[in-house]
Structures are given as C-alpha cells and as structure tokens.
Design a protein around this motif. Structure first.
Motif, short mmCIF file in Angstrom:
data_model
loop_
_atom_site.label_atom_id
_atom_site.label_comp_id
_atom_site.label_asym_id
_atom_site.label_seq_id
_atom_site.Cartn_x
_atom_site.Cartn_y
_atom_site.Cartn_z
N ARG B 21 0.61 -1.30 -0.25
CA ARG B 21 0.08 0.45 0.11
C ARG B 21 0.49 1.00 0.22
N ALA B 22 1.44 1.55 -0.97
CA ALA B 22 2.12 2.94 -1.85
C ALA B 22 1.70 4.00 -0.92
N VAL B 23 -0.49 4.18 -1.00
CA VAL B 23 -0.29 5.56 -0.65
C VAL B 23 -1.27 4.75 0.11
N ASP B 277 7.14 -1.70 6.74
CA ASP B 277 7.36 -2.06 5.46
C ASP B 277 5.98 -1.49 4.98
N LEU B 278 5.39 -1.70 3.81
CA LEU B 278 4.65 -1.12 3.31
C LEU B 278 3.38 -1.97 3.36
N ALA B 279 4.75 -3.75 2.49
CA ALA B 279 3.37 -4.70 3.00
C ALA B 279 2.73 -5.25 4.47
N ASN B 280 3.71 -4.14 5.28
CA ASN B 280 3.15 -5.05 6.33
C ASN B 280 2.92 -3.83 7.37
N LEU B 281 1.58 -2.66 7.10
CA LEU B 281 1.59 -1.70 7.75
C LEU B 281 1.29 -1.96 9.86
N PRO B 282 1.22 -1.66 10.45
CA PRO B 282 0.88 -1.40 12.16
C PRO B 282 -0.70 -0.93 12.00
N GLY B 284 -1.99 0.87 13.84
CA GLY B 284 -2.13 2.43 14.82
C GLY B 284 -1.86 3.03 13.80
N CYS B 285 -1.37 4.01 14.67
CA CYS B 285 -0.92 4.90 13.56
C CYS B 285 1.35 4.39 13.14
N SER B 286 1.45 4.50 12.41
CA SER B 286 2.74 3.48 11.53
C SER B 286 3.34 4.39 11.68
N PHE B 287 4.41 5.81 12.39
CA PHE B 287 5.00 6.24 12.54
C PHE B 287 5.19 5.95 14.37
N ALA B 288 3.50 5.05 15.26
CA ALA B 288 4.41 4.89 16.70
C ALA B 288 5.14 4.00 17.39
N PRO B 289 6.27 3.05 16.35
CA PRO B 289 7.28 2.04 16.38
C PRO B 289 8.48 2.93 16.30
N ARG B 290 8.47 4.32 15.47
CA ARG B 290 9.80 5.16 15.55
C ARG B 290 9.70 6.34 16.53
N CYS B 291 8.24 6.97 17.23
CA CYS B 291 8.12 7.80 17.41
C CYS B 291 8.36 7.88 19.32
N PRO B 292 9.08 8.88 20.01
CA PRO B 292 9.55 8.67 21.43
C PRO B 292 8.07 9.17 22.73
#
Ligand code: ATP
Ligand code: MG
Lengths: 323, 333
Positions: B21-23, B277-282, B284-292
């Motif tokens: 899912r690119a967009v 990985d766009l084929a395996n998005l979380p 919730g928020c897709s930035f959450a895994p990297r978000c402080p």
C-alpha cells in the motif's frame, strides 16, 4: 564543426581502419595455397610426372619465386581484377566468383529481408506484450529458427512445395538449369524455397534481439516522460523504433554477412550456383586458385559490410562519439 | 472562492495485487496559482501520489481507489484518448533525472516540437519558434544551438531547464515536479528553484513539488505537506511547519536536517528506526514504532487529523506533547 563535415571525417577514419584488415585478409588468402597440404600443382600434375615437367610448371606458375615476390604479383593482379585461372575449368576465377557472388548475394539479401521483416515484427509484438500468448509463440518460433538444422528444413520444404504440391521448383537458379539471372518470375520462383529456408536463421536471431531491445526500451523512464507529454501508444512506437534501430540494423548486417559465407549447406541442397556451391566444388576438386579467389572475395564482402553497418550505426545513434 | 485545481479524496494506491500500500488515504487540495511541497522520507509514496494525478503508474499492476479531480475533471474516469489529451496540456511533469526522462536519440528541440504538435495544430516551424521562446524563458544560453543538442550533450542544470521548457510547452495549468533538483549540485539547485518560483508567479501556475529537502520546500512552496508511509501526517503553511511543527515525524525531519536554520548548539539527530514495510503496516499510527512519544492508544487506532490551528493539521493524538519536543529554531524572516 558541422554535422556533415564530422560525418565525412568519421567516414574517412573508418575506411582507413579497414586497410590493415584488408591486407591481413589478402595475406591469409595467399598463404592458403602454401599452407594447404601437398604441392600447389598436385591437381594438375599427373601422378607420374617427371621432375623436369614439375619444375617447368612451377616456373610457369611462378611458384619457384620467393614468397614475397609471389605475394606482390598475386596482390597486384588481384587488385586489377585478375584472380588467376581455375585449374578445373580453365576459365578465369574472377568471372566465376563474381557470377556466384551475384547469386549468393541475391539469395542472402532476400533471405535477410524476409528474416528481418518477420523477426522484427515478432520481436516487436513480443517485446510490447511481454509474457502474453504472442510473446510465447514468438519466442518458440525464434528458438525453432535458431536451432532447426536448415538443410533438413530445406528438404522438408522441397518435399512439401516441390514434390507434393508442385508449386515451386526444387533446385537450380533458373529454368532448364540455367545459372544466368534475370528479373522475371521464372527465375524468382527458384529463389523462394532457398530464401525462405535461409531466412529462418536471421528471423530467429532478429526476433530475439528486437524483443529484448523493445522490452528494455519500454522499461526506461523516458517512456513515462513520453506518456506524460500526452503521447499515445502510436507516438511511443516511433520512439521505440528509433531507439531500437541502430542495434537491430547492426544485427541484421552481421546476419547478412554470415549468410553470404555460410550458405554451403543450403546452396548444396538446392543446387544454387552461389559461392557456397563454388567453394564446395573448389575444395573437392582441389582447385586452389578458385578457392583462393572465392575466399578473398567473400572476406572482402564481410569487411565491406561491417564498414557499412558501422557507419550506419554511427549515423543513426547520436550517443556514439563522433568527434 | 474558485474551485481548487486539484482535489484528491481518500486516494489509495496499491501494487502487487494489493500487498504494497504505497498511498493510503491521501487528501489534498491545491488552489489555483498555489504551490505546495510534498516532503517525506524515501518510499513514503510521494512519487506515486504525484504520478497518480496523471495516471502514470503502471496501469495493469496498480490498484487505485478514491477520487482525483484536476481542473474540474475526474482523472480516474478518463478514457485512454482523453487521458492522452489531458497529459501535457493541462498537467505536466518535471522528472528528477532529465537524462533518463528524455529520449536519448532525439534532440531536445525535437522533443519539445513533438509535444507542441501533439496538442496543437501548428506547423513544425511555428512549434520550433515556440520552443525557442521557451528556451529563452527558462534562460538557456545560445538557445538556437541548444535546441539541436541531444540530452547527453547538455550539462545537468541545462538539461533540467530544457525539461522545464518541455513541461511548459503546452501552457499547462498544473505543474508536477518530482524532486527536480535532487540530481543537481547546490548552486544549480537554487537557480532552478528560483526559476520555478518565478515561472509560477508569472504564468499563474499551480505547482506540486516533491522533495526530500525542507529547505527547497520552503523556497518554492506556500504550503507543505509531510508524508509518511503513504499518509499525510502533517500539513500547514511553510512558515508554521518550520517554526512550530506538531507531528513527531515532522520534528524528527527538521532535527535531522544537516544545514539551515538550526540554532547553534542544537544537536543533529537521525530519526531512530527504519521506514515501515508498506506490505505490513501496523494497525495504529504507522510512525508509532519510531516515535518517542508513542503511547498505547497510538498503536491501537489510526490517529485522526487534528487541527492545531486554522491552517495547520497533524495526524497525531499527542500534538501538545510534541510541541515541547520541537527543535529550537532561530526566528527566520
Ligand atoms: N510501479 C511500482 N510497482 C511496485 N511498487 C512500487 C511502484 N512504484 C512505487 N512502488 C513502491 O511504492 C512505495 C512508494 O514509492 P514512491 O516512489 O512513491 O516513494 P517516494 O516517496 O517517491 O520515495 P523517493 O524519495 O525515494 O523517490 C515504495 O515502497 C515503492 O517501492
Ligand atoms: Mg520519488
């Protein structure tokens, strides 16, 4: 410098480059007679000839002179169109060779044209619709073209179209076994079967090359650029052709070259009076002057063809350095 | 208020049978004469979004949902013929690497003439005359001679100018620029950005400008949209976004910038982790895994777009906490 002037200077340079190649070709052809096992006179001398007779003949043919002098004389005469006399027939080699070259050239050009036309067509369609049914069919045909033994294919065609259907003559180059060419249907009919047989080789190779070329060109980013300008498939087709042309033409030129020299089998199957046929005769009759002349002329053709392909490619592809 | 030139609603673009899912639900409005910049890491879907506006993604392998309206027309409903008439005439595109985006065996002049004659019934000579004007317009020196050059015979900057001339050949209303300066060296980059800005003002163009570089975005755009993993995570005026970013990803981007208006002594930080990985998005928020600042609800549901102020919105439920994280910036003009 204007484009024309630079094109001329390229022309001059490419032509200059061929001179050493031509000289090399001449040396090899000349050496052939002396490398070949046995005496150069073996086929004219009766087996029980006396040593005196042999000596005399050697002197008559000039074989007793130093090699360098022999080569000089031979080259001088060759440049002036005198390739010696055929030992088997007693006729001038040049006349025989040129007649055969004419026949072979005609056949090879027709075969290449057929092969190029259909090969490019199949290749284009296959490259455009990759992995479709047409693509698989075209790929199968090109594998067939490259791998089928052509003398076998020739015989099959003769059996079908000459023996069974009786549409076309099985052998020869003209009515009644004539070897003189004329541009009429009676002669053209003779050319069809051998030309079709021969065309299978360039067809397969051209189809494969063009398919790969077209697929590679279509994957390039500039095709997206062309679509972004609003070009339709037809407009894009023109760009693909122009991008593929230099390579496709080079492949075609090389194929023509191979067909010129490599047609011994097909010419023998169809008794086509060309260079392959002549070479065959020269070898089996140990007719060294004829062999020498035929190879020389064929080699010259090959060099000339390469030169033409080279120049065409430079003219067609702006990316080749012209400076 | 006039209708926007571009209106994208809930655009979703997927490749490989829906696996990538690119967009993933992009909304975008662009006013006439406006310039916006789309920024984000590599692979965030900027180019795919841009190409969707002209339907340039490979048709057979792409699945598109949502709606795209350009100049009042439904792009996704166009026939092949309508699409071809639309491309180049209403919208055109500038590519990142003009050496690859131009046909190597035609001169740049021929390629511009071809574009003009594709859309308008003019003589070859008249089209060439117009190409020449365009070359003057984008300030290519000795334009007559350069028209007859092949792409590989021009320098990188000159090539990009020629590409811009080509894009403007049929007087489009909307210009899409996909990283037009990434392949150029710094001084040439600035010249090209200034040229784009000038053309936009003079010709009343609307521009969508894709870039990695926030500095370039500020130079050209009125508004900036930040994209992450196929979604727009923050949007606002260039000024607001630089001064008061509210999405942790935007903040990370600003902090990782190597040059520009960072205060002395501010640390240069890279965003931890890798793009998803766009084929395996979380879920919730897709930035959450990297978000402080990520908390449990971030991982559970896709965050809504929160209005921070009138012209600025962030797809984040922790914008207030993020405000304290924003980099210390020197006030800029
Ligand atoms: N034609 C395609 N087929 C399959 N996947 C594609 C295609 N085009 C893009 N993608 C994928 O879609 C995702 C988004 O790509 P896109 O080119 O939009 O990124 P981007 O934000 O422009 O990145 P960059 O800054 O590197 O140009 C990537 O994971 C890419 O691999
Ligand atoms: Mg991109």
């Amino acid at each position: 410098m204007s484009a024309n002037a630079s094109m001329l200077s390229i022309l001059a340079r490419r032509i200059t480059y061929t001179i050493p190649i031509l000289l090399g070709v001449a040396i090899v052809c000349f050496a052939l007679v002396h490398i070949a096992p046995g005496d150069p006179l073996v086929s004219v001398l009766p087996p029980d000839a006396s040593a005196d007779l042999q000596k005399m003949l050697l002197a008559v043919y000039g074989f007793d002179r130093p090699y360098i002098e022999q080569f000089g004389r031979w080259l001088w005469r060759a440049v002036n169109g005198d390739l010696g006399t055929s030992i088997a027939t007693g006729r001038p080699v040049a006349a025989e060779v040129f007649k055969a070259v004419g026949n072979t050239l005609r056949l090879a050009v027709l075969a290449t044209a057929i092969g190029f036309f259909f090969g490019a067509l199949f290749g284009f369609v296959a490259g455009y619709y990759r992995d479709s049914f047409v693509d698989k069919l075209a790929s199968a045909l090109s594998v067939f073209g490259v791998s089928v033994p052509h003398y076998w294919l020739g015989m099959v065609l003769v059996i079908i179209f000459a023996a069974e259907l009786g549409w076309l003559p099985p052998t020869g180059a003209g009515p009644g076994g004539s070897t003189d060419w004329a541009w009429d249907w009676a002669h053209l009919r003779h050319m069809i079967l051998p030309a079709v047989t021969m065309s299978v080789i360039p067809m397969g190779i051209v189809a494969r090359t063009v398919r790969a070329l077209v697929a590679e060109i279509l994957a390039q980013e500039f095709v997206v650029g062309l679509r972004a300008k609003g070009l339709t498939d037809r407009g894009i087709f023109r760009h693909v052709v122009k991008n593929a042309a230099p390579t496709a033409l080079a492949v075609m030129g090389l194929q023509l070259g191979y067909l010129l020299g490599g047609s011994i089998l097909i010419e023998t199957v169809f008794s086509w009076p060309g260079t392959g046929f002549l070479l065959n005769a020269a070898i089996f009759q140990r007719d060294l002057p004829l062999l020498q002349g035929t190879i020389l002329v064929l080699a010259l053709f090959f060099v000339l063809l390469n030169l033409i392909v080279d120049i065409l490619q430079t003219a067609l592809d702006p990316r080749i350095e012209r400076g | 208020m006039t209708t926007p030139i571009v209106s994208i609603r809930n655009l979703k673009v997927a490749f490989a049978g829906g696996a990538v899912r690119a967009v993933d639900g992009v909304d975008l409005d662009l006013g006439r004469g406006e310039a916006v910049a789309l920024i984000g890491e590599s692979g965030s879907g900027k180019s795919v979004t841009l190409r969707s506006l002209m339907r340039l993604n490979p048709e057979r392998r792409t699945r598109v949902e949502g709606s795209i309206t350009v100049d009042g027309r439904d792009v996704l409903a166009m026939s092949a013929r309508e699409l071809a008439d639309f491309r180049g005439a209403v919208v055109s595109m500038i590519f990142q690497e003009p050496l690859l985006a131009l046909d190597p065996v035609y001169t740049v002049g021929q390629q511009i003439v071809e574009a003009i004659r594709r859309h308008e019934r003019v003589s070859r000579a008249a089209a060439r005359e117009r190409a020449l004007d365009l070359f003057r317009r984008v300030r290519i020196p000795s334009p007559e001679r350069r028209l007859d050059a092949y792409p590989h015979e021009l320098s990188g900057g000159m090539r990009q100018r020629a590409m811009i001339a080509l894009a403007l050949a049929c007087r489009p209303k909307l210009l899409l620029a996909d990283e037009p300066t990434t392949a150029l060296d710094a001084t040439v980059q600035i010249q090209i950005l200034l040229l784009l800005r000038e053309l936009q003002r003079d010709l009343g163009l609307s521009i969508i400008f894709v870039t990695h570089d926030i500095g370039a975005a500020v130079e050209v755009a009125d508004r900036i949209l930040v994209m992450y993993a196929g979604r727009i995570v923050e949007e606002g005026t260039a000024r607001d976004l630089i001064r008061a970013p509210r999405h942790p990803y935007t903040i990370g981007l600003l902090k990782s910038r190597a040059h520009g208006a960072l205060a002395k002594g501010a640390r240069l930080e890279a965003i931890p982790g890798a793009p998803p990985d766009l084929a395996n998005l979380p879920p919730g928020c897709s930035f959450a895994p990297r978000c402080p600042l990520a908390i449990e609800p971030c991982r559970a549901d896709r965050p809504p777009l929160v209005a921070v102020k009138e012209s600025q919105r962030a797809r984040c439920i922790r914008t207030e906490a993020a405000a304290t994280l924003a980099p210390q910036l020197e006030p800029t003009g």
